[in-house]
Design a protein around this motif. Structure first.
Motif, mmCIF file in Angstrom:
data_model
loop_
_atom_site.group_PDB
_atom_site.id
_atom_site.type_symbol
_atom_site.label_atom_id
_atom_site.label_comp_id
_atom_site.label_asym_id
_atom_site.label_seq_id
_atom_site.Cartn_x
_atom_site.Cartn_y
_atom_site.Cartn_z
ATOM 1 N N ILE A 292 80.308 -11.895 -27.796
ATOM 2 C CA ILE A 292 81.618 -12.049 -28.445
ATOM 3 C C ILE A 292 82.259 -13.363 -27.996
ATOM 4 N N GLY A 293 82.696 -14.141 -28.980
ATOM 5 C CA GLY A 293 83.454 -15.362 -28.705
ATOM 6 C C GLY A 293 84.873 -15.193 -29.198
ATOM 7 N N ILE A 294 85.807 -15.882 -28.552
ATOM 8 C CA ILE A 294 87.227 -15.765 -28.899
ATOM 9 C C ILE A 294 87.816 -17.164 -29.095
ATOM 10 N N LYS B 260 97.092 -19.940 -21.942
ATOM 11 C CA LYS B 260 97.325 -18.495 -21.788
ATOM 12 C C LYS B 260 96.273 -17.700 -22.572
ATOM 13 N N GLU B 261 96.077 -18.081 -23.817
ATOM 14 C CA GLU B 261 95.089 -17.359 -24.637
ATOM 15 C C GLU B 261 93.684 -17.492 -24.046
ATOM 16 N N ALA B 262 93.391 -18.668 -23.530
ATOM 17 C CA ALA B 262 92.043 -18.891 -22.971
ATOM 18 C C ALA B 262 91.822 -18.033 -21.734
ATOM 19 N N GLY C 206 86.574 -10.865 -20.747
ATOM 20 C CA GLY C 206 85.109 -10.913 -20.721
ATOM 21 C C GLY C 206 84.475 -11.559 -21.933
ATOM 22 N N ALA C 207 85.189 -12.483 -22.582
ATOM 23 C CA ALA C 207 84.575 -13.199 -23.705
ATOM 24 C C ALA C 207 83.326 -13.936 -23.216
ATOM 25 N N ASP C 208 82.287 -13.948 -24.037
ATOM 26 C CA ASP C 208 81.073 -14.681 -23.658
ATOM 27 C C ASP C 208 81.282 -16.179 -23.765
ATOM 28 N N TYR C 209 82.165 -16.584 -24.691
ATOM 29 C CA TYR C 209 82.562 -17.993 -24.760
ATOM 30 C C TYR C 209 83.953 -18.067 -25.369
ATOM 31 N N VAL C 210 84.630 -19.189 -25.134
ATOM 32 C CA VAL C 210 85.938 -19.412 -25.744
ATOM 33 C C VAL C 210 85.850 -20.650 -26.636
#
Ligand code: 3NM
Length: 211
Positions: free
Chosen positions: A109-111, A117-119, A126-130
């Motif tokens: 999952i990427g976000i 703040k969002e990052a 636990g995002a796999d990538y941002v």
């Protein structure tokens, strides 16, 4: 298992971006070495329902053929139906916790994040990538936030631990050396690849500029 190298040149595209059909462009990009692909189908001409699923299977098959990870944007049900490798969520989509409950364990999952703040929240969840941006103004996302520039990107990079980061928004191959210097994992790109006649040359230029 998600690999940060997949973020090096992350091509995002869909059928709604072009009148003349997107599959040849996507195939050319995959063949030339993009390292991950995201299906993002948005806008007034976006495919929906069965037509979107049928198109999604074709794109996934191309990604499989060229061994490139296949990501679906926003749409958890579509990601599940197509058996995508990953799901990309925006700030207005469901939370990563909700998504994890229903997704297979091996789907990454990427976000998207536009500020520190969002990052940090994405990292803590636990995002796999941002995906961080927009770096520059972009014409391709109608509701894009105010550009954060390389200074905003640098701030986020400094404050995140080791979460993989991909930059997005108005990027060209000329930005790759600076991304490398900031230890950003790569660039996510729509127009500088998808709207070009020389897709292959553009892809190679991005890849060779990350040095
Ligand atoms: N997301 P181009 S900017 C899909 O800031 C998308 O989260 C963004 O397209 C964000 O490479 C963007 O044509 C558009 O600028 C990127």
């Amino acid at each position: 298992m998600f690999q940060r190298e997949w973020l090096r040149l992350y091509f995002i595209f869909g059928e709604a971006y072009l009148e003349e059909g997107s599959l040849p462009i996507i195939e050319a990009a995959l063949k030339s070495g993009v390292t991950m692909f995201q299906l993002r189908e948005k806008g007034p001409f976006a495919l929906k329902g069965a037509a979107l699923i049928e198109y999604g299977y074709k794109v996934k098959a191309l990604c499989r053929q060229y061994r490139v990870p296949f990501v679906v944007n926003d749409d958890l049900d579509l990601a599940l139906t197509l058996g995508a490798d990953g799901l990309h969520l925006g700030q207005d989509d469901q939370s990563i916790e909700e998504a994890r409950q229903v997704l297979p364990k091996d789907m990454f999952i990427g976000i998207s994040a536009t500020n520190l703040k969002e990052a940090i929240i994405a990292q803590d969840q636990g995002a796999d990538y941002v995906g961080v941006g927009p770096i520059y103004p972009t014409k391709t996302k109608t509701d894009a936030k105010t550009p954060i520039g390389f200074s905003g990107l640098k701030t986020i990079k400094t404050h995140l631990e080791d979460t993989p980061i991909v930059a997005i928004g108005g990027l060209t191959a000329k930005d790759m050396p600076q991304l490398k210097a900031l230890k950003i994992d790569g660039a996510a790109v729509i127009s500088e690849i998808g709207y070009q006649h020389d897709v292959s040359a553009r892809v190679l230029s991005f890849l060779s500029s990350y040095r």
